[in-house]
Design a protein around this motif. Structure first.
Motif, PDB file in Angstrom:
ATOM      1  N   ARG A 119       0.887  -1.048  -0.158  1.00 39.71           N
ATOM      2  CA  ARG A 119       0.051  -0.034  -0.071  1.00 39.71           C
ATOM      3  C   ARG A 119       0.804   1.359   0.121  1.00 39.71           C
ATOM      4  O   ARG A 119       1.736   1.402   0.708  1.00 39.71           O
ATOM      5  CB  ARG A 119      -1.037   0.132   1.338  1.00 39.71           C
ATOM      6  N   SER A 120       0.716   2.010  -1.154  1.00 40.61           N
ATOM      7  CA  SER A 120       1.683   3.161  -1.101  1.00 40.61           C
ATOM      8  C   SER A 120       0.321   4.483  -0.963  1.00 40.61           C
ATOM      9  O   SER A 120      -0.616   4.679  -1.756  1.00 40.61           O
ATOM     10  CB  SER A 120       1.914   3.400  -2.427  1.00 40.61           C
ATOM     11  N   ARG A 121       0.829   5.309  -0.071  1.00 40.05           N
ATOM     12  CA  ARG A 121       0.053   6.721   0.239  1.00 40.05           C
ATOM     13  C   ARG A 121       0.845   7.706   0.240  1.00 40.05           C
ATOM     14  O   ARG A 121       2.220   7.611   0.792  1.00 40.05           O
ATOM     15  CB  ARG A 121      -0.736   6.497   1.600  1.00 40.05           C
ATOM     16  N   GLY A 122       0.620   8.899  -0.155  1.00 42.20           N
ATOM     17  CA  GLY A 122       1.585   9.855  -0.313  1.00 42.20           C
ATOM     18  C   GLY A 122       1.143  11.408  -0.731  1.00 42.20           C
ATOM     19  O   GLY A 122      -0.269  11.377  -1.263  1.00 42.20           O
ATOM     20  N   PHE A 123       1.820  12.177  -0.815  1.00 44.33           N
ATOM     21  CA  PHE A 123       1.571  13.556  -1.444  1.00 44.33           C
ATOM     22  C   PHE A 123       2.497  14.037  -2.360  1.00 44.33           C
ATOM     23  O   PHE A 123       3.924  13.663  -2.114  1.00 44.33           O
ATOM     24  CB  PHE A 123       1.508  14.428   0.024  1.00 44.33           C
ATOM     25  N   GLU A 124       2.289  14.555  -3.404  1.00 41.96           N
ATOM     26  CA  GLU A 124       3.208  15.101  -4.407  1.00 41.96           C
ATOM     27  C   GLU A 124       2.851  16.537  -4.680  1.00 41.96           C
ATOM     28  O   GLU A 124       1.705  16.898  -4.873  1.00 41.96           O
ATOM     29  CB  GLU A 124       3.115  14.447  -5.620  1.00 41.96           C
ATOM     30  N   LEU A 125       3.816  17.382  -4.832  1.00 39.78           N
ATOM     31  CA  LEU A 125       3.653  18.842  -5.264  1.00 39.78           C
ATOM     32  C   LEU A 125       4.943  19.240  -6.272  1.00 39.78           C
ATOM     33  O   LEU A 125       6.195  18.731  -6.172  1.00 39.78           O
ATOM     34  CB  LEU A 125       3.990  19.839  -3.925  1.00 39.78           C
ATOM     35  N   GLU A 126       4.426  19.885  -7.204  1.00 38.89           N
ATOM     36  CA  GLU A 126       5.323  20.191  -8.390  1.00 38.89           C
ATOM     37  C   GLU A 126       4.900  21.453  -8.902  1.00 38.89           C
ATOM     38  O   GLU A 126       3.744  21.876  -9.329  1.00 38.89           O
ATOM     39  CB  GLU A 126       5.183  19.164  -9.552  1.00 38.89           C
ATOM     40  N   GLY A 127       5.824  22.323  -9.336  1.00 39.76           N
ATOM     41  CA  GLY A 127       5.826  23.728 -10.232  1.00 39.76           C
ATOM     42  C   GLY A 127       6.636  23.491 -11.197  1.00 39.76           C
ATOM     43  O   GLY A 127       7.972  23.345 -11.164  1.00 39.76           O
ATOM     44  N   THR A 128       6.031  24.057 -12.606  1.00 34.51           N
ATOM     45  CA  THR A 128       7.185  24.547 -13.553  1.00 34.51           C
ATOM     46  C   THR A 128       6.944  25.818 -14.202  1.00 34.51           C
ATOM     47  O   THR A 128       5.849  26.220 -13.898  1.00 34.51           O
ATOM     48  CB  THR A 128       6.827  23.433 -14.617  1.00 34.51           C
ATOM     49  N   ALA A 129       7.953  26.459 -14.677  1.00 35.48           N
ATOM     50  CA  ALA A 129       7.636  27.715 -15.047  1.00 35.48           C
ATOM     51  C   ALA A 129       8.869  28.127 -16.165  1.00 35.48           C
ATOM     52  O   ALA A 129       9.838  27.761 -16.104  1.00 35.48           O
ATOM     53  CB  ALA A 129       7.688  28.757 -14.086  1.00 35.48           C
ATOM     54  N   THR A 130       8.370  28.754 -17.064  1.00 32.59           N
ATOM     55  CA  THR A 130       9.009  29.548 -18.072  1.00 32.59           C
ATOM     56  C   THR A 130       8.751  31.125 -18.112  1.00 32.59           C
ATOM     57  O   THR A 130       7.520  31.286 -18.544  1.00 32.59           O
ATOM     58  CB  THR A 130       9.089  28.845 -19.502  1.00 32.59           C
ATOM     59  N   LEU A 131       9.504  31.915 -17.975  1.00 37.15           N
ATOM     60  CA  LEU A 131       9.284  33.252 -17.727  1.00 37.15           C
ATOM     61  C   LEU A 131       9.794  34.054 -18.821  1.00 37.15           C
ATOM     62  O   LEU A 131      10.960  33.822 -19.446  1.00 37.15           O
ATOM     63  CB  LEU A 131       9.424  33.771 -16.394  1.00 37.15           C
ATOM     64  N   ASP A 132       9.178  35.235 -19.136  1.00 42.78           N
ATOM     65  CA  ASP A 132       9.890  36.022 -19.909  1.00 42.78           C
ATOM     66  C   ASP A 132      11.350  36.852 -19.818  1.00 42.78           C
ATOM     67  O   ASP A 132      11.762  37.205 -20.578  1.00 42.78           O
ATOM     68  CB  ASP A 132       8.973  37.340 -20.372  1.00 42.78           C
ATOM     69  N   ASN A 133      11.542  36.666 -18.539  1.00 42.48           N
ATOM     70  CA  ASN A 133      12.727  37.356 -18.099  1.00 42.48           C
ATOM     71  C   ASN A 133      14.144  36.311 -18.218  1.00 42.48           C
ATOM     72  O   ASN A 133      15.264  36.569 -17.644  1.00 42.48           O
ATOM     73  CB  ASN A 133      12.665  37.807 -16.623  1.00 42.48           C
ATOM     74  N   GLY A 134      13.982  35.016 -18.941  1.00 47.43           N
ATOM     75  CA  GLY A 134      14.896  34.207 -18.959  1.00 47.43           C
ATOM     76  C   GLY A 134      15.060  33.243 -18.009  1.00 47.43           C
ATOM     77  O   GLY A 134      15.943  32.347 -18.178  1.00 47.43           O
ATOM     78  N   ILE A 135      13.938  33.176 -17.014  1.00 46.23           N
ATOM     79  CA  ILE A 135      14.172  32.213 -15.833  1.00 46.23           C
ATOM     80  C   ILE A 135      13.198  30.789 -16.246  1.00 46.23           C
ATOM     81  O   ILE A 135      12.146  30.762 -16.657  1.00 46.23           O
ATOM     82  CB  ILE A 135      13.615  32.580 -14.643  1.00 46.23           C
ATOM     83  N   ASN A 136      13.835  29.759 -16.231  1.00 47.96           N
ATOM     84  CA  ASN A 136      13.097  28.389 -16.302  1.00 47.96           C
ATOM     85  C   ASN A 136      13.400  27.758 -14.970  1.00 47.96           C
ATOM     86  O   ASN A 136      14.343  27.582 -14.265  1.00 47.96           O
ATOM     87  CB  ASN A 136      13.523  27.318 -17.528  1.00 47.96           C
ATOM     88  N   LEU A 137      12.080  27.147 -14.559  1.00 45.00           N
ATOM     89  CA  LEU A 137      12.219  26.669 -13.124  1.00 45.00           C
ATOM     90  C   LEU A 137      11.536  25.324 -13.007  1.00 45.00           C
ATOM     91  O   LEU A 137      10.224  25.075 -13.654  1.00 45.00           O
ATOM     92  CB  LEU A 137      11.590  27.517 -12.386  1.00 45.00           C
ATOM     93  N   ILE A 138      12.080  24.321 -12.338  1.00 43.61           N
ATOM     94  CA  ILE A 138      11.116  23.249 -11.796  1.00 43.61           C
ATOM     95  C   ILE A 138      11.260  22.770 -10.320  1.00 43.61           C
ATOM     96  O   ILE A 138      12.645  23.016  -9.927  1.00 43.61           O
ATOM     97  CB  ILE A 138      11.845  21.843 -12.585  1.00 43.61           C
ATOM     98  N   ALA A 139      10.317  22.778  -9.691  1.00 48.16           N
ATOM     99  CA  ALA A 139      10.603  22.432  -8.212  1.00 48.16           C
ATOM    100  C   ALA A 139       9.420  21.283  -7.749  1.00 48.16           C
ATOM    101  O   ALA A 139       8.474  21.276  -8.513  1.00 48.16           O
ATOM    102  CB  ALA A 139      10.365  23.727  -7.438  1.00 48.16           C
ATOM    103  N   SER A 140       9.873  20.476  -6.839  1.00 45.14           N
ATOM    104  CA  SER A 140       9.145  19.364  -6.633  1.00 45.14           C
ATOM    105  C   SER A 140       9.409  18.714  -5.079  1.00 45.14           C
ATOM    106  O   SER A 140      10.532  19.113  -4.466  1.00 45.14           O
ATOM    107  CB  SER A 140       9.213  18.180  -7.460  1.00 45.14           C
ATOM    108  N   TYR A 141       8.312  18.285  -4.518  1.00 49.58           N
ATOM    109  CA  TYR A 141       8.351  17.533  -3.425  1.00 49.58           C
ATOM    110  C   TYR A 141       7.241  16.278  -3.119  1.00 49.58           C
ATOM    111  O   TYR A 141       6.305  16.326  -3.829  1.00 49.58           O
ATOM    112  CB  TYR A 141       8.114  18.410  -2.106  1.00 49.58           C
ATOM    113  N   ALA A 142       7.933  15.179  -2.639  1.00 52.80           N
ATOM    114  CA  ALA A 142       7.202  14.050  -2.655  1.00 52.80           C
ATOM    115  C   ALA A 142       7.306  13.213  -1.524  1.00 52.80           C
ATOM    116  O   ALA A 142       8.434  13.285  -0.745  1.00 52.80           O
ATOM    117  CB  ALA A 142       7.497  13.003  -3.717  1.00 52.80           C
ATOM    118  N   TYR A 143       6.112  12.828  -0.631  1.00 50.54           N
ATOM    119  CA  TYR A 143       6.103  12.157   0.677  1.00 50.54           C
ATOM    120  C   TYR A 143       5.660  10.750   0.057  1.00 50.54           C
ATOM    121  O   TYR A 143       4.354  10.753  -0.397  1.00 50.54           O
ATOM    122  CB  TYR A 143       5.433  12.622   1.476  1.00 50.54           C
ATOM    123  N   THR A 144       6.137   9.768   0.148  1.00 51.06           N
ATOM    124  CA  THR A 144       5.908   8.372  -0.128  1.00 51.06           C
ATOM    125  C   THR A 144       5.722   7.353   1.083  1.00 51.06           C
ATOM    126  O   THR A 144       6.977   7.101   1.726  1.00 51.06           O
ATOM    127  CB  THR A 144       6.435   7.919  -1.150  1.00 51.06           C
TER     128      THR A 144
END
Length: 706
Positions: free
Chosen positions: A557-582
């Motif tokens: 049995r696997s229970r958990g929580f996941e959070l993820e964010g991605t972004a590409t902005l006009d100022n030249g910044i690209n971003l990936i961020a994540s967290y997972a609890y399993t």
């Protein structure tokens, strides 16, 4: 019966080894449109803008915006692959929440990874929407340079895909011909004497653009951090698209790969754990594999309502694996033996679909019906012999000739899978309801040596299962889309247990709730999900009489929580961020494991990657990327008596587009990527066997694109 010697073959099994959305509510706020870059010319494609994916066919087999998908989904876009320059599928996945790599330390033989805690190497990899069948040690290898994106669909997905992993599936999207000219040549060099040349040419063949081509390839000559383990490769991937009209597309996809790495990358484990003695020997440690695939994707739209598609692929691979392993130690002398294995694998998959788009009153429908057929056949031959002793003091690796043992037939299997499925996507205002059902039939024929008669014996087994998915989401006018879903999976297992019989099918069910947020006025998306997965009849490794043997039992049995964010902005910044609890609990397993946590499954993982490119000024064209990956502590065995330390790894990228220096240098990019920059290496134990983590890798490249 599949039985593998603990040291050299511990990894030969799965257990080791488009635009902003709006509501129809007239009072709703309208989000600004986002330009979507289509990366291919039809077929299984990903629509994305930089790091942010907008839609994909993987989740529903239809062109559905990800905001409408009532299930967690992560996407690795072409831009992410370009910036991070992964050298393996595992590298490509290392910033994806809920996806665990590195459970078996440094080992370039297979892409071993877990999704939501469940092993996905065998039953979780798909290529262009079709299952990638494998055999016990004949696993199709993935060249990241041949991909234009990767989609990870979390949780059971058998309603559409039949046999698949309960934790989720990874869909690898092959580079396709482009409608405009694309040409690229790149040379790379790195530590461990790594040298590689890449090329990628694509564009229209005819003036009117009805015939498109692409040819992608690379040539690599490389050592690794282990002198006995090379990483050599030749890769060619031709593709051709024919578009006789706006409503018809036929794409042919081919691949050839010749790869050589090591037969084993393991270190000897004694009663006290891992030692610094390499388990193999450079004189007898090659793992050679040749694979080729050919297939097509056909789509025809009859009118605004009806569309038909058929996707087909034939694949073949053959392997030769030779290795040395340590059998024991007396004083300063290690006894050693040899192993030799051959596998020959043929696979065929074909998926035929019919789609109807229509309305019943205010409700819009996307109805999909299909028939999915798969076939895999493999034969194994193996042999074992003796190797010269290893001196613990002088460490006489490679100093003595090692004879190859003879190999004889050790087993084989044929498996047929047929599934029929029906899915309806219903939309009413901001509401999206997805309903689907599937029936699968599996027939397995297992052949093994009959030591009584000296011939072969055959066993037949039949399985069938009903699977389904139901999901509901609601898109607000300000970019928020909460959802709830229920899905099941059905996984026939290729291989046999200790009694020589084919494994029963593994089943799983998932309950998930989550929310997706498309940030207003920004090219950014945030997703969060809570999940609960229960799996029955999983296949596990258990050491029996000193031999690592696959057995089938239990419930996880696997229970958990996941959070993820991605972004590409006009100022030249690209971003990936994540967290997972399993939290992966063994609810029923081998003696002493019930109620424990499955080995090498960390409760906490987190990562962040950011890339910034200077858009103007004296440093225009210069870019810097940096990433941090955290893997929390875990247990090294299923009885939870061994602890794996937490670890934090740092990655770095530096790049410079030279067109900022001179227009004559337009298309030239210099780039350096470092993985595990600080060379942080620790020991990871899985199923009570321990491995050393991969060390630092640095690769510099010069690319010219026009």
């Amino acid at each position: 019966m599949r039985r593998f010697l603990t040291v050299p073959l511990l990894m030969v099994s799965a257990a080791h080894p488009a635009g902003a959305q709006t509501t129809e509510d007239p009072a709703a706020v309208t989000l600004p449109p986002i330009v979507i870059e289509r990366q291919g010319a039809g077929g299984e494609v990903i629509d994305s803008d930089g790091y942010v994916a907008k839609s994909s066919r993987t989740a529903t087999k239809t062109d559905t915006p990800l905001m409408e998908v009532p299930q967690s989904i992560s996407t690795i876009t072409q831009q992410q692959l370009d910036d991070r320059n992964p050298q393996s599928l595992s590298d490509a996945l290392n910033y994806t929440p809920g996806t665990r790599i590195g459970a078996y330390g440094f080992d370039p033989r297979y892409d071993a990874f877990f999704v939501r805690g469940f092993p996905a190497t065998y039953n979780g990899i798909f290529r262009d929407g079709l299952r990638q069948y494998n055999s016990p040690s004949g696993i199709f290898r993935t060249e990241p340079y041949g991909l234009e994106g990767i989609t990870i669909l979390k949780g059971p997905a058998s309603m559409l895909y039949g046999a698949s992993n309960g934790g989720g599936l990874v869909d690898l999207i092959t580079k396709r011909p482009t409608e405009t000219a694309l040409n690229e040549i790149e040379v790379q060099a790195g530590n461990h004497d790594r040298y590689q040349t890449n090329f990628d040419f694509s564009g229209p063949v005819t003036a009117k653009g009805d015939l498109l081509f692409r040819m992608t390839g690379l040539l690599r000559d490389s050592d690794t951090e282990l002198a006995a383990v090379p990483d050599d490769r030749v890769y060619l991937a031709p593709a051709l698209t024919w578009k006789p009209g706006d409503d018809t597309t036929l794409t042919l996809l081919g691949e050839f790969m010749d790869a050589t790495t090591g037969g084993t990358a393991a270190y000897y484990n004694d009663a006290n754990g891992i030692t610094d003695y390499f388990g193999g020997d450079p004189r007898f440690n090659d793992f050679e594999q040749r694979q080729h695939r050919i297939g097509y994707e056909f789509e025809h739209r009859f009118d605004e309502t009806f569309t038909v598609r058929q996707n087909f692929r034939y694949g073949h691979l053959d392997t030769k694996q030779q290795y040395v392993y340590i059998t024991g130690r007396e004083g300063d002398v290690f006894g050693r033996a040899t192993g030799l294995g051959y596998e020959d694998v043929d696979t065929v998959v074909v998926d035929t679909q019919g789609q109807a788009d229509f309305s019943t009153g205010p409700v819009r429908h996307t109805l999909l019906a299909g028939v999915d057929v798969g076939y895999v056949k493999y034969d194994q031959s193996s042999g074992f012999g003796l190797a010269p002793d290893l001196d613990a003091v002088t460490r006489n690796y490679g100093a003595q000739a090692i004879a190859s043992p003879d190999a004889s037939f050790s087993g084989g299997q044929k498996q047929w899978l047929t599934g029929v499925y029906l899915q309806d996507q219903l939309k009413l205002g901001g509401w999206s309801l997805t309903l689907g059902a599937r029936q699968d039939w599996v027939s397995t024929e297992t052949t093994s040596p009959d030591f009584t008669t000296g011939g072969r014996s055959t066993r037949d087994q039949s399985d069938h299962e009903f699977t389904g998915r139901a999901g509901l989401s609601y898109q607000t006018g300000f970019g928020l889309a909460p959802y709830v879903s229920y899905s099941t999976s059905f996984t026939p297992n290729v291989g046999t247990g200790p009694d020589g019989a084919a494994f029963k099918a593994t089943t799983a069910e998932q309950k998930e709730i989550g929310v997706k947020f498309q940030v207003p006025n920004r090219n950014a998306m945030i997703t969060a999900s809570l999940f609960d997965i229960e799996q029955e009849n999983g296949v596990f490794f258990e050491v029996v009489d000193g031999v690592n043997t696959e057995v089938q039992r239990g419930r996880l049995r696997s229970r958990g929580f996941e959070l993820e964010g991605t972004a590409t902005l006009d100022n030249g910044i690209n971003l990936i961020a994540s967290y997972a609890y399993t939290d992966l609990e063994i609810e029923e397993g081998a003696a002493g494991t019930t109620g424990k946590t499955l080995s090498s499954t960390p409760f906490h993982t987190a990562s962040i990657w950011a890339d910034y490119k200077v858009m103007s000024g004296f440093a225009e064209g210069f870019g810097l990327g940096a990433g941090v990956r955290y893997t929390g502590s875990s247990y090294g065995d299923d009885r939870n008596t061994i602890d794996n330390e937490a670890r934090t790894l740092v990655d770095l990228a530096v790049h410079y587009d030279l067109d900022a220096v001179s227009p004559k240098l337009e298309g030239v990019r210099l780039q350096v990527n470092a993985t595990n920059l600080l060379d942080e290496t620790k020991v990871t134990c899985s199923s009570a066997y321990c491995y050393r983590d991969a060390g630092r890798t640095v690769i510099g490249s010069v690319r010219y694109r026009w």
